[in-house]
Design a protein around this motif. Sequence first.
Motif, short mmCIF file in Angstrom:
data_model
loop_
_atom_site.label_atom_id
_atom_site.label_comp_id
_atom_site.label_asym_id
_atom_site.label_seq_id
_atom_site.Cartn_x
_atom_site.Cartn_y
_atom_site.Cartn_z
N VAL A 66 -41.57 30.03 22.49
CA VAL A 66 -40.65 30.54 21.48
C VAL A 66 -40.01 29.29 20.91
N GLY A 67 -40.46 28.93 19.71
CA GLY A 67 -40.07 27.63 19.17
C GLY A 67 -40.72 26.56 20.02
N LYS A 68 -39.93 25.67 20.57
CA LYS A 68 -40.46 24.62 21.43
C LYS A 68 -40.25 24.90 22.91
N LYS A 69 -39.63 26.05 23.21
CA LYS A 69 -39.35 26.39 24.60
C LYS A 69 -40.45 27.29 25.15
#
Length: 99
Positions: A66-69
């Motif tokens: 989720v995004g960069k996570k």
Amino acid sequence: MKNPIESLNKIFDSRIRLGVMSVLMVNERVNFNDLKQMLELTDGNLASHLNTLEQAGLISVQKGFVGKKTNTTYQATATGREAFRNHLNALEKMIKNID
């Protein structure tokens, strides 16, 4: 007469695995952090129980971002749903026979 305890699934003896499956039975997918908060567990404790359920084929794991996570979600498999329903049915039969 069959011993009613024999119908119980040993993997659900753990209250944590019982809790995980209960959450996954009413939610299509749940991420790690949400499970951790709902069940009030540490990362390591939850991870070990999730691993046990995954190795038994009762849950599936999906890793993504989720995004960069990183985001890891869990879902009960068809086998897991059936095993859990059977376990609950066995408990119900034991309770009804106690009267």
